[in-house]
Design a protein around this motif. Structure first.
Motif, PDB file in Angstrom:
ATOM      1  N   ILE A  36      46.354 -18.873  -7.011  1.00 46.72           N
ATOM      2  CA  ILE A  36      45.922 -18.224  -5.768  1.00 46.72           C
ATOM      3  C   ILE A  36      46.024 -16.702  -5.841  1.00 46.72           C
ATOM      4  O   ILE A  36      45.545 -16.007  -4.945  1.00 46.72           O
ATOM      5  CB  ILE A  36      46.727 -18.745  -4.561  1.00 46.72           C
ATOM      6  N   TYR A  37      46.653 -16.171  -6.902  1.00 47.91           N
ATOM      7  CA  TYR A  37      46.816 -14.720  -7.018  1.00 47.91           C
ATOM      8  C   TYR A  37      45.929 -14.186  -8.145  1.00 47.91           C
ATOM      9  O   TYR A  37      45.799 -14.818  -9.197  1.00 47.91           O
ATOM     10  CB  TYR A  37      48.273 -14.363  -7.293  1.00 47.91           C
ATOM     11  N   PRO A  38      45.333 -13.009  -7.945  1.00 49.81           N
ATOM     12  CA  PRO A  38      44.507 -12.429  -9.010  1.00 49.81           C
ATOM     13  C   PRO A  38      45.347 -12.110 -10.244  1.00 49.81           C
ATOM     14  O   PRO A  38      46.483 -11.648 -10.138  1.00 49.81           O
ATOM     15  CB  PRO A  38      43.957 -11.144  -8.376  1.00 49.81           C
ATOM     16  N   PHE A  39      44.757 -12.376 -11.398  1.00 51.66           N
ATOM     17  CA  PHE A  39      45.406 -12.063 -12.669  1.00 51.66           C
ATOM     18  C   PHE A  39      44.427 -11.202 -13.465  1.00 51.66           C
ATOM     19  O   PHE A  39      43.362 -11.664 -13.868  1.00 51.66           O
ATOM     20  CB  PHE A  39      45.743 -13.358 -13.423  1.00 51.66           C
ATOM     21  N   PHE A  40      44.779  -9.937 -13.654  1.00 54.87           N
ATOM     22  CA  PHE A  40      43.884  -8.979 -14.294  1.00 54.87           C
ATOM     23  C   PHE A  40      44.168  -8.913 -15.793  1.00 54.87           C
ATOM     24  O   PHE A  40      45.293  -8.681 -16.222  1.00 54.87           O
ATOM     25  CB  PHE A  40      44.056  -7.598 -13.659  1.00 54.87           C
ATOM     26  N   THR A  41      43.112  -9.128 -16.589  1.00 54.80           N
ATOM     27  CA  THR A  41      43.205  -9.058 -18.042  1.00 54.80           C
ATOM     28  C   THR A  41      42.158  -8.074 -18.542  1.00 54.80           C
ATOM     29  O   THR A  41      41.576  -7.326 -17.764  1.00 54.80           O
ATOM     30  CB  THR A  41      42.957 -10.447 -18.666  1.00 54.80           C
ATOM     31  N   CYS A  42      41.903  -8.107 -19.842  1.00 53.17           N
ATOM     32  CA  CYS A  42      40.879  -7.227 -20.410  1.00 53.17           C
ATOM     33  C   CYS A  42      39.470  -7.737 -20.133  1.00 53.17           C
ATOM     34  O   CYS A  42      38.497  -7.052 -20.413  1.00 53.17           O
ATOM     35  CB  CYS A  42      41.088  -7.081 -21.910  1.00 53.17           C
ATOM     36  N   SER A  43      39.369  -8.946 -19.615  1.00 52.90           N
ATOM     37  CA  SER A  43      38.057  -9.502 -19.295  1.00 52.90           C
ATOM     38  C   SER A  43      37.500  -8.862 -18.032  1.00 52.90           C
ATOM     39  O   SER A  43      38.257  -8.510 -17.126  1.00 52.90           O
ATOM     40  CB  SER A  43      38.179 -11.012 -19.081  1.00 52.90           C
ATOM     41  N   LYS A  48      42.750 -16.316 -12.049  1.00 59.22           N
ATOM     42  CA  LYS A  48      43.681 -16.693 -10.983  1.00 59.22           C
ATOM     43  C   LYS A  48      44.938 -17.289 -11.596  1.00 59.22           C
ATOM     44  O   LYS A  48      44.888 -17.940 -12.637  1.00 59.22           O
ATOM     45  CB  LYS A  48      43.028 -17.714 -10.034  1.00 59.22           C
ATOM     46  N   ILE A  49      46.056 -17.071 -10.925  1.00 57.51           N
ATOM     47  CA  ILE A  49      47.344 -17.537 -11.429  1.00 57.51           C
ATOM     48  C   ILE A  49      48.198 -17.960 -10.234  1.00 57.51           C
ATOM     49  O   ILE A  49      47.916 -17.576  -9.090  1.00 57.51           O
ATOM     50  CB  ILE A  49      48.019 -16.421 -12.261  1.00 57.51           C
ATOM     51  N   ASP A  50      49.253 -18.735 -10.488  1.00 60.29           N
ATOM     52  CA  ASP A  50      50.032 -19.280  -9.372  1.00 60.29           C
ATOM     53  C   ASP A  50      51.260 -18.464  -9.023  1.00 60.29           C
ATOM     54  O   ASP A  50      52.116 -18.913  -8.254  1.00 60.29           O
ATOM     55  CB  ASP A  50      50.424 -20.738  -9.658  1.00 60.29           C
ATOM     56  N   ASN A  51      51.403 -17.264  -9.583  1.00 61.35           N
ATOM     57  CA  ASN A  51      52.506 -16.394  -9.164  1.00 61.35           C
ATOM     58  C   ASN A  51      52.080 -14.944  -9.292  1.00 61.35           C
ATOM     59  O   ASN A  51      51.017 -14.651  -9.829  1.00 61.35           O
ATOM     60  CB  ASN A  51      53.775 -16.677  -9.977  1.00 61.35           C
ATOM     61  N   TYR A  52      52.928 -14.050  -8.773  1.00 59.05           N
ATOM     62  CA  TYR A  52      52.599 -12.632  -8.827  1.00 59.05           C
ATOM     63  C   TYR A  52      53.839 -11.821  -9.162  1.00 59.05           C
ATOM     64  O   TYR A  52      54.965 -12.225  -8.906  1.00 59.05           O
ATOM     65  CB  TYR A  52      51.995 -12.149  -7.507  1.00 59.05           C
ATOM     66  N   HIS A  76      44.613  -3.904  -3.884  1.00 62.51           N
ATOM     67  CA  HIS A  76      45.718  -3.718  -2.936  1.00 62.51           C
ATOM     68  C   HIS A  76      46.178  -5.100  -2.492  1.00 62.51           C
ATOM     69  O   HIS A  76      45.455  -5.809  -1.806  1.00 62.51           O
ATOM     70  CB  HIS A  76      45.267  -2.893  -1.733  1.00 62.51           C
ATOM     71  N   GLY A  77      47.390  -5.488  -2.895  1.00 65.67           N
ATOM     72  CA  GLY A  77      47.918  -6.788  -2.515  1.00 65.67           C
ATOM     73  C   GLY A  77      48.763  -7.379  -3.626  1.00 65.67           C
ATOM     74  O   GLY A  77      49.277  -6.666  -4.487  1.00 65.67           O
ATOM     75  N   LYS A  78      48.911  -8.702  -3.607  1.00 63.32           N
ATOM     76  CA  LYS A  78      49.736  -9.412  -4.583  1.00 63.32           C
ATOM     77  C   LYS A  78      48.884  -9.748  -5.806  1.00 63.32           C
ATOM     78  O   LYS A  78      47.794 -10.296  -5.673  1.00 63.32           O
ATOM     79  CB  LYS A  78      50.297 -10.694  -3.968  1.00 63.32           C
ATOM     80  N   PHE A  79      49.408  -9.447  -6.996  1.00 66.15           N
ATOM     81  CA  PHE A  79      48.644  -9.721  -8.218  1.00 66.15           C
ATOM     82  C   PHE A  79      49.582  -9.781  -9.416  1.00 66.15           C
ATOM     83  O   PHE A  79      50.753  -9.418  -9.339  1.00 66.15           O
ATOM     84  CB  PHE A  79      47.575  -8.648  -8.436  1.00 66.15           C
ATOM     85  N   ASN A  80      49.033 -10.227 -10.512  1.00 60.95           N
ATOM     86  CA  ASN A  80      49.721 -10.139 -11.791  1.00 60.95           C
ATOM     87  C   ASN A  80      48.765  -9.524 -12.796  1.00 60.95           C
ATOM     88  O   ASN A  80      47.564  -9.413 -12.519  1.00 60.95           O
ATOM     89  CB  ASN A  80      50.203 -11.505 -12.282  1.00 60.95           C
ATOM     90  N   ALA A  81      49.266  -9.126 -13.946  1.00 59.59           N
ATOM     91  CA  ALA A  81      48.430  -8.408 -14.894  1.00 59.59           C
ATOM     92  C   ALA A  81      48.853  -8.707 -16.317  1.00 59.59           C
ATOM     93  O   ALA A  81      50.036  -8.942 -16.602  1.00 59.59           O
ATOM     94  CB  ALA A  81      48.478  -6.904 -14.638  1.00 59.59           C
ATOM     95  N   TYR A  82      47.866  -8.700 -17.197  1.00 65.64           N
ATOM     96  CA  TYR A  82      48.065  -8.840 -18.632  1.00 65.64           C
ATOM     97  C   TYR A  82      48.976  -7.723 -19.132  1.00 65.64           C
ATOM     98  O   TYR A  82      48.940  -6.598 -18.629  1.00 65.64           O
ATOM     99  CB  TYR A  82      46.696  -8.772 -19.303  1.00 65.64           C
TER     100      TYR A  82
END
Length: 370
Positions: A36-43, A48-52, A76-82
Motif C-alpha cells: 500500500i506504500y510507494p516504493f521508489f527504485t531506479c525504475s 508498492k510495498i507493505d511498509n514504509y 509527500h507522504g509515507k514511502f520507502n526507497a531503494y
C-alpha cells in the motif's frame, strides 16, 4: 546560506547549501505487488510495498542507472526507497517543487559527470555541487504554478491515454480471444501487415543541417528523441521516414511495439515499421501486441549475444481475421479510441516542448513572473 547575489535578488548557490541527503533502506527485491506504500527504485514505474521508512516531503533521485538517465520525483507522504535512491530534504528557503524543476534543468548533465562504466551512479560530491539559482519564495511558488499547470495537463492526457488503451485492449481480447468466431479465417501475422526493417543509418550521414532527421533506434523508441540521438540524411526512400502515428516494432534486444509519437525521424535497423494496405492500423497493432510476450520468450532463446526474433517467427504467429463487414463494424469502435490516443500524444509532445522551452527561462529569471 553561503550564496552569491545575482540580478533582481536571485541568489546563486549549490544544492548542498539548501539540502540534506539520505539514502533508501531496501533493495529492489523487497517490492510487493499488493503493498500500500510507494516504493521508489531506479525504475520509472513506482512499485508498492507493505511498509514504509519515511513520512515526509522529499525529492527522490534514483542514484544509479545503466543508461545514465536518472529518475527524479517529488513525493509527500509515507514511502520507502531503494538503497541507491537519494532522499533530498530542503530547508525553508526552498519550495520543493521549485527545486524539483531546477534539478530537471540540471539533471540532463549528470550522465556526463556521473561515475561508473556499465552502471552510472551519482555521488554526494556531485549532488552537493549542482548549481541552483534561487529567487524569493513567492517567486518560486509563482514559477511552480506556471510549470505545474503544464504538467497537470500532460498528466491528464496521459491518464486519458491509459484509459483509452485499456478500453481498446479489452475490446480486442473480447473479440479475438473470448468470442472468436469459428467462421473467421486464420492467417500468419506476416500476411496481415508489412514489416519493413530499418536502415543501417550510420551509412546515411547528413550532408547538411537542413536535410537531416534524428535516427529512431531502440533507445529512442523506449525513451524518446534526445540531444544524444544520432542523425541521418533525409535523402533516403520515404518508406524509411517515420511520422507520428506509425506503428514501430523493436524485434531485437528490448522487444516492444509502439505507436510512434516523437516526430519525424529515420528508421534504424533492428526496428520494423509495420503497415498494411488492406487492414486497419488498430487490427495489426493489436495482433503485434498480442504476440509480443511470445516473441519475447522466443528472443530469450536466441540471447547468446542479443535476443531477437526472425521473419519466420512472424510467419508462425497466427491471427484470426473477421469477415469484412464485421471488421468494418469493429473499426467503427476501435478507430476513435486509437485516433484519440494519437491526438492526445501530439498534445502531450507540444506541451512538453513548451514546458522544456519555458523552464530554463523561468529558472534563470530571463522570463519574469511578476
Amino acid at each position: 546560506m553561503e550564496a552569491g547575489m545575482s540580478r533582481d535578488g536571485w541568489r546563486e548557490c549549490k544544492l548542498g547549501d539548501v539540502a540534506k541527503f539520505k539514502t533508501g533502506k531496501l533493495n529492489s527485491n523487497a517490492a510487493a505487488a499488493d503493498g500500500i506504500y510507494p516504493f521508489f527504485t531506479c525504475s520509472p514505474e513506482t512499485l508498492k510495498i507493505d511498509n514504509y521508512a519515511f513520512d515526509e516531503e522529499a525529492l527522490l533521485l534514483a542514484g544509479n542507472n545503466a543508461n545514465g538517465v536518472f529518475s527524479l520525483k517529488y513525493f509527500h507522504g509515507k514511502f520507502n526507497a531503494y538503497q541507491r535512491t537519494y532522499i533530498i530534504n530542503l530547508n525553508n528557503s526552498c519550495d520543493y517543487k521549485y527545486i524539483f524543476y531546477a534539478l530537471q534543468k540540471e539533471i540532463k548533465n549528470l550522465e556526463f559527470t556521473s561515475h561508473g562504466t556499465a552502471t552510472k551512479f551519482l555521488t554526494l560530491s556531485i549532488l552537493n555541487t549542482i548549481p541552483i539559482l534561487l529567487p524569493s519564495i513567492s517567486k518560486q511558488k509563482a514559477i511552480v504554478s506556471i510549470l505545474s499547470s503544464l504538467d497537470d495537463k500532460i498528466d491528464l492526457l496521459n491518464r486519458q491515454n491509459k484509459t483509452l488503451k485499456a478500453m481498446a485492449e479489452t475490446l480486442f481480447r473480447q473479440w479475438f480471444v473470448e468470442e472468436a468466431d469459428e467462421r473467421w479465417e486464420e492467417k500468419p501475422l506476416s500476411d496481415i501487415a508489412e514489416f519493413l526493417n530499418g536502415l543501417a543509418c550510420q551509412n546515411y550521414p547528413p550532408v547538411n543541417d537542413n536535410e537531416k532527421l534524428p535516427v529512431l533506434k531502440i533507445r529512442e523508441l523506449s525513451s524518446g528523441i534526445s540531444e544524444q540521438c544520432d542523425w541521418a540524411t533525409t535523402d533516403v526512400s520515404k518508406n524509411y521516414i517515420i511520422h507520428n502515428g506509425d506503428v514501430i516494432f523493436s524485434w531485437s534486444a528490448s522487444l516492444m511495439v509502439k505507436i510512434w509519437d516523437g516526430g519525424d525521424c529515420i528508421l534504424n535497423q533492428h526496428l520494423f515499421k509495420v503497415s498494411s494496405k488492406e487492414y486497419p492500423k488498430w487490427f495489426y497493432f493489436g495482433w503485434c501486441k498480442y504476440h509480443l510476450e511470445e516473441f519475447i520468450a522466443i528472443a530469450q532463446t536466441h540471447a547468446t549475444t542479443m535476443g531477437h526474433i526472425k521473419r519466420g517467427d512472424l510467419d508462425a504467429a497466427m491471427v484470426v481475421v473477421p469477415l469484412k463487414k464485421e471488421l468494418e463494424t469493429m473499426t467503427k469502435q476501435m478507430y476513435p479510441l486509437l485516433e484519440k490516443q494519437i491526438g492526445n500524444s501530439k498534445q502531450i509532445n507540444a506541451l512538453m516542448q513548451m514546458r522544456d522551452m519555458v523552464l530554463p527561462k523561468l529558472m534563470s529569471g530571463e522570463v519574469s513572473v511578476d
